[in-house]
Motif scaffolding. Structure first.
Motif, PDB file in Angstrom:
ATOM      1  N   MET A   1       0.850  -1.193   0.000  1.00 66.24           N
ATOM      2  CA  MET A   1       0.000   0.000   0.000  1.00 66.24           C
ATOM      3  C   MET A   1       0.885   1.242   0.000  1.00 66.24           C
ATOM      4  N   ASN A   2       0.588   2.190  -0.879  1.00 66.41           N
ATOM      5  CA  ASN A   2       1.328   3.447  -0.905  1.00 66.41           C
ATOM      6  C   ASN A   2       1.116   4.216   0.392  1.00 66.41           C
ATOM      7  N   GLN A   3       2.167   4.906   0.839  1.00 64.98           N
ATOM      8  CA  GLN A   3       2.100   5.653   2.087  1.00 64.98           C
ATOM      9  C   GLN A   3       2.708   7.037   1.926  1.00 64.98           C
ATOM     10  N   VAL A   4       2.183   7.986   2.719  1.00 70.00           N
ATOM     11  CA  VAL A   4       2.842   9.272   2.886  1.00 70.00           C
ATOM     12  C   VAL A   4       3.576   9.183   4.218  1.00 70.00           C
ATOM     13  N   ILE A   5       4.893   9.260   4.172  1.00 68.47           N
ATOM     14  CA  ILE A   5       5.701   9.188   5.388  1.00 68.47           C
ATOM     15  C   ILE A   5       6.001  10.612   5.824  1.00 68.47           C
ATOM     16  N   TYR A   6       5.330  11.033   6.892  1.00 66.50           N
ATOM     17  CA  TYR A   6       5.541  12.379   7.414  1.00 66.50           C
ATOM     18  C   TYR A   6       6.667  12.345   8.456  1.00 66.50           C
ATOM     19  N   ILE A   7       7.721  13.119   8.226  1.00 64.47           N
ATOM     20  CA  ILE A   7       8.792  13.277   9.203  1.00 64.47           C
ATOM     21  C   ILE A   7       8.505  14.558   9.970  1.00 64.47           C
ATOM     22  N   MET A   8       8.281  14.471  11.283  1.00 65.39           N
ATOM     23  CA  MET A   8       7.859  15.627  12.066  1.00 65.39           C
ATOM     24  C   MET A   8       8.785  15.857  13.252  1.00 65.39           C
ATOM     25  N   GLY A   9       8.670  17.049  13.805  1.00 64.72           N
ATOM     26  CA  GLY A   9       9.442  17.450  14.966  1.00 64.72           C
ATOM     27  C   GLY A   9       9.718  18.938  14.903  1.00 64.72           C
ATOM     28  N   GLU A  24      15.967   8.642  -0.645  1.00 65.04           N
ATOM     29  CA  GLU A  24      16.988   7.976  -1.443  1.00 65.04           C
ATOM     30  C   GLU A  24      16.996   6.472  -1.180  1.00 65.04           C
ATOM     31  N   ALA A  25      16.847   6.104   0.094  1.00 61.75           N
ATOM     32  CA  ALA A  25      16.875   4.682   0.460  1.00 61.75           C
ATOM     33  C   ALA A  25      15.675   3.938  -0.117  1.00 61.75           C
ATOM     34  N   LEU A  26      14.525   4.603  -0.126  1.00 58.84           N
ATOM     35  CA  LEU A  26      13.294   3.954  -0.597  1.00 58.84           C
ATOM     36  C   LEU A  26      13.007   4.232  -2.059  1.00 58.84           C
ATOM     37  N   LYS A  27      13.792   5.169  -2.649  1.00 59.06           N
ATOM     38  CA  LYS A  27      13.598   5.573  -4.049  1.00 59.06           C
ATOM     39  C   LYS A  27      12.177   6.096  -4.283  1.00 59.06           C
ATOM     40  N   ILE A  28      11.778   7.003  -3.417  1.00 61.44           N
ATOM     41  CA  ILE A  28      10.466   7.655  -3.530  1.00 61.44           C
ATOM     42  C   ILE A  28      10.656   9.156  -3.417  1.00 61.44           C
ATOM     43  N   PRO A  29       9.699   9.973  -3.904  1.00 54.84           N
ATOM     44  CA  PRO A  29       9.852  11.435  -3.890  1.00 54.84           C
ATOM     45  C   PRO A  29       9.962  12.012  -2.474  1.00 54.84           C
ATOM     46  N   PHE A  30      10.671  13.124  -2.373  1.00 56.92           N
ATOM     47  CA  PHE A  30      10.849  13.845  -1.106  1.00 56.92           C
ATOM     48  C   PHE A  30      10.362  15.288  -1.261  1.00 56.92           C
ATOM     49  N   PHE A  31       9.645  15.765  -0.246  1.00 54.77           N
ATOM     50  CA  PHE A  31       9.158  17.151  -0.264  1.00 54.77           C
ATOM     51  C   PHE A  31       9.417  17.774   1.106  1.00 54.77           C
ATOM     52  N   ASP A  32      10.015  18.939   1.099  1.00 54.05           N
ATOM     53  CA  ASP A  32      10.260  19.680   2.337  1.00 54.05           C
ATOM     54  C   ASP A  32       9.110  20.668   2.523  1.00 54.05           C
ATOM     55  N   GLY A  33       8.407  20.535   3.611  1.00 50.48           N
ATOM     56  CA  GLY A  33       7.252  21.397   3.864  1.00 50.48           C
ATOM     57  C   GLY A  33       7.592  22.863   3.881  1.00 50.48           C
ATOM     58  N   SER A  75       4.479   6.024  -2.980  1.00 49.90           N
ATOM     59  CA  SER A  75       4.725   6.545  -1.644  1.00 49.90           C
ATOM     60  C   SER A  75       5.571   7.808  -1.763  1.00 49.90           C
ATOM     61  N   CYS A  76       5.628   8.579  -0.693  1.00 45.95           N
ATOM     62  CA  CYS A  76       6.473   9.773  -0.703  1.00 45.95           C
ATOM     63  C   CYS A  76       6.846  10.138   0.725  1.00 45.95           C
ATOM     64  N   VAL A  77       7.848  11.001   0.856  1.00 42.48           N
ATOM     65  CA  VAL A  77       8.272  11.524   2.154  1.00 42.48           C
ATOM     66  C   VAL A  77       7.970  13.015   2.178  1.00 42.48           C
ATOM     67  N   ILE A  78       7.277  13.456   3.225  1.00 34.97           N
ATOM     68  CA  ILE A  78       7.006  14.886   3.400  1.00 34.97           C
ATOM     69  C   ILE A  78       7.515  15.297   4.772  1.00 34.97           C
ATOM     70  N   VAL A  79       8.346  16.310   4.789  1.00 35.88           N
ATOM     71  CA  VAL A  79       8.889  16.845   6.034  1.00 35.88           C
ATOM     72  C   VAL A  79       8.038  18.034   6.462  1.00 35.88           C
ATOM     73  N   CYS A  80       7.534  17.974   7.691  1.00 32.58           N
ATOM     74  CA  CYS A  80       6.688  19.061   8.202  1.00 32.58           C
ATOM     75  C   CYS A  80       6.729  19.004   9.722  1.00 32.58           C
ATOM     76  N   SER A  81       6.811  20.154  10.366  1.00 31.77           N
ATOM     77  CA  SER A  81       6.918  20.166  11.821  1.00 31.77           C
ATOM     78  C   SER A  81       5.750  19.450  12.487  1.00 31.77           C
ATOM     79  N   GLY A  82       4.504  19.666  12.009  1.00 35.56           N
ATOM     80  CA  GLY A  82       3.331  18.949  12.520  1.00 35.56           C
ATOM     81  C   GLY A  82       3.252  18.954  14.032  1.00 35.56           C
ATOM     82  N   LEU A  83       3.445  20.109  14.656  1.00 36.04           N
ATOM     83  CA  LEU A  83       3.623  20.168  16.104  1.00 36.04           C
ATOM     84  C   LEU A  83       2.368  19.821  16.906  1.00 36.04           C
ATOM     85  N   LYS A  84       1.203  20.207  16.406  1.00 31.01           N
ATOM     86  CA  LYS A  84      -0.042  19.943  17.127  1.00 31.01           C
ATOM     87  C   LYS A  84      -0.804  18.784  16.489  1.00 31.01           C
TER      88      LYS A  84
END
Length: 626
Positions: A1-9, A24-33, A75-84
């Motif tokens: 199943m495709n996933q959006v991997i949110y990296i938060m902090g 790079e490891a997963l060979k999927i797109p990366f987006f910086d929030g 799938s893709c990686v999205i970086v976002c603080s996502g604090l709340k």
């Protein structure tokens, strides 16, 4: 199943570095929030002014749309603080079950040191404290310490994705096995569990996996802790065990190994009141609980059942792709699975489904008895029922035709089956519920008591000899019996749906009867052409007996049901549900009933009072009847 991997902090924790390495490891797109902030937000932060919720709202929506678009194909990686949590809710809206959260955690001092070393970034260290103040730590996230090397963090994330299953199935009975195979056939990575008893029941999960090629990638377990730890966070575990105490025992066995936000799905035939209790109990432990009715038997569970989930709507969204993915499809290709409503409503609807099923089976049994009394053999009766399919086709009609044609030696198998009908309790629960809610589901009670009566085989045989009652030849034709059967089915569906409607009012459930009828059009035991016809009817009114077409149909069928029931009673043939269907409509359409006598009797012996037709105030009166 495709996933959006949110990296938060918080800012400075290394989200972008980890996100880049992971993509790079997963060979999927990366987006910086940060790249999607509007100019106004960047300008505000550059001046050392913290963003507020209003500032972030549009930005979060933009990232959510990005995630939804990307996950359609990859799938893709999205970086976002996502604090709340509210921010994370916006980011995952519509893709809740496809969102994986990775939380990079560290101390204020650690991150402040990193921020101070950055150059040319609009986020200054002065804003760091506001980020920590805003941070609400997630409960459904893979939490990783930023003191680890970036490569180690990425390795842990990849291992989580590679080694962990997305869905767990607990209990490999008949239904559990079929649902496991169904899930695997749909491409879901699953873990399966079954207990072991040394010397008698060993290697069940492993042997089951090895017996079916579609389960090649599944992970089999007989150890509860290992099973739970094999699942991605939040864990999604479907329980396919016997209803009652065993379900509670399994839940208690699982709890020590679960984490906040994990989801348990009860797919057994549990009592809806127990589902409510379990929902509240698990909520107190921060565990989510969904009660799911599953209909279709062994074949339906494998090829596509009808699924009736109830509980928290947000929790349902997290398991929706799995349940809808394995469900049967209606005529428009939509899954025969829909969010039913709150608390135990899913199990309640399944319970009523089973009550309607009891009646449908009893009506067919009565039709068989009528034709059998008229001297038709099982093959001849099967041919008659086969000819009815163009008018009243249903799953139960179809299997009854097959049953009647089955031979055993020189005789039909049905002639060799002892006439004692069992039940597993759902008809009993439905009858209790209809009494508790004050809804007149009289046919379900009649069908249940017909089964109970059948069980007294020895007493019935003795009574037959003593009373000397036996059916005599019936003067009926096939069309009259067909019409009577149609009439009974309409009343049955009215009463079942009325019971669901009354439960919705009593328990404040938001129910959509048209949708419930729709998911009963395929995959379940009561699937039928009539359920299909009810979908537009129920969009207009929850009461199908207000529909002009239904009213016209019942009027047209009424002479036949009157004739069939009268003939059967005169010829001493029991037809519990056919007779109750016409009795009910006669009572339902009586504007001035005999209940005035009953109310007068209640006032006579118990001073229960009554209302008068010549007192429009609605006041209650009492009379000294002596």
């Amino acid at each position: 199943m495709n996933q959006v991997i949110y990296i938060m902090g918080v800012s400075g924790c290394g989200k972008s570095t980890i996100g880049n390495l992971l993509s790079e490891a997963l060979k999927i797109p990366f987006f910086d929030g940060d790249d999607f902030h509007p100019e106004a937000n960047v300008a505000k932060m550059s001046k050392g002014i913290p963003l507020n919720d209003e500032d972030r709202f549009g930005w979060l929506q933009t990232l959510n749309e990005l995630g939804k678009k990307q996950v359609e194909n990859n799938s893709c990686v999205i970086v976002c603080s996502g604090l709340k949590q509210m921010y994370r809710d916006i980011l995952s809206k519509g893709i809740e079950s496809k969102s994986m959260w990775v939380y990079l955690s560290g101390s204020f001092n650690q991150i402040e040191e990193r921020v101070n070393k950055r150059s040319g970034h609009f986020m200054s260290s002065a804003l760091l404290q506001s980020q920590f103040d805003t941070l609400e730590e997630p409960i459904n996230a893979l939490q990783l310490d930023i003191s680890l090397k970036p490569e180690e963090i990425v390795k842990k994330i990849v291992k989580e994705l590679d080694m962990k299953s997305e869905f767990g199935l607990f209990g490999l009975g008949v239904m559990g096995k079929s649902l496991s195979r169904n899930l695997a056939q749909k491409g879901f990575n699953i873990s399966i569990f079954n207990r072991e008893v040394k010397g008698s029941e060993e290697n069940i999960a492993i042997d089951f996996k090895n017996a079916h090629s579609e389960l090649e990638k599944s992970q089999p377990f007989s150890n509860v802790e290992a099973f739970v730890n094999s699942l991605q966070i939040p864990r999604r575990i479907m329980l396919m065990v016997n209803a009652g105490k065993i379900t509670d025992m399994v839940i208690d066995d699982l709890i020590p190994y679960l984490s906040d936000g994990d989801i348990l799905i009860d797919g057994g035939n549990s009592n809806y009141l127990k589902t409510k209790e379990r929902y509240d109990y698990l909520k107190s432990k921060n565990i989510n609980f969904i009660g799911v009715g599953v209909s279709g038997g062994e074949e339906g569970a494998l090829k596509g059942p009808s699924i009736m989930p109830g509980g928290n709507k947000e929790t349902y969204e997290l398991v929706k792709p799995y349940l809808e993915g394995i469900a049967a499809k209606d005529t428009n290709g939509l899954p025969c699975c829909t969010y039913v409503g709150e608390e135990g409503s899913g199990h309640f609807v399944k319970m009523v489904h089973n009550g309607i099923e009891y009646v449908e089976m009893q009506l067919l049994a009565e039709v068989y008895t009528i034709f059998n009394t008229m001297g038709r053999n099982p093959d001849e009766i099967a041919n008659i029922l086969e000819s009815w399919k163009s008018d009243v086709d249903s799953y139960l009609l179809g299997i009854t035709v097959d049953i009647l044609r089955k031979k055993d030696g020189d005789d039909w198998l049905v002639n060799k089956i002892v006439d004692k009908a069992g039940n597993k309790g759902t008809g009993n629960w439905t009858t209790i519920a209809t009494a508790q809610l004050g809804a007149p589901s009289t046919l379900i009670a009649s069908a249940l008591f017909a089964r109970y009566t059948s069980f007294y085989k020895e007493e019935r045989c003795n009574a037959n000899e003593k009373f000397g009652i036996s059916p005599s030849e019936l003067n009926l034709n096939s069309d009259d019996v067909l019409n009577a059967y149609q009439f009974g089915r309409i009343i049955n569906h009215y009463q079942g749906l009325k019971l669901i409607s009354e439960a919705g009012k009593a328990y404040s459930w938001t129910l959509n009867l048209s949708e419930i009828a729709r998911i009963w059009t395929n995959g379940c035991i009561i699937k039928s052409d009539f359920a299909e016809a009810l979908i537009p009817v129920l969009k207009e009114d929850d009461n199908i007996l207000t529909n002009p077409s239904i009213i016209s149909q019942l009027k047209e069928l009424k002479p036949s049901i009157n004739k069939v029931v009268a003939e059967c009673i005169l010829r001493e043939l029991p037809v519990a549900c056919l007779s109750e269907s016409v009795n009910f409509l006669n009572a339902y359409t009586t504007s001035n009933s005999s209940a005035n006598i009953i109310q007068a009797q209640r006032d006579y012996f118990g001073a229960h009072t009554y209302q008068r037709i010549d007192d429009l105030s609605g006041d209650f009166h009492h009379t000294n009847w002596n």
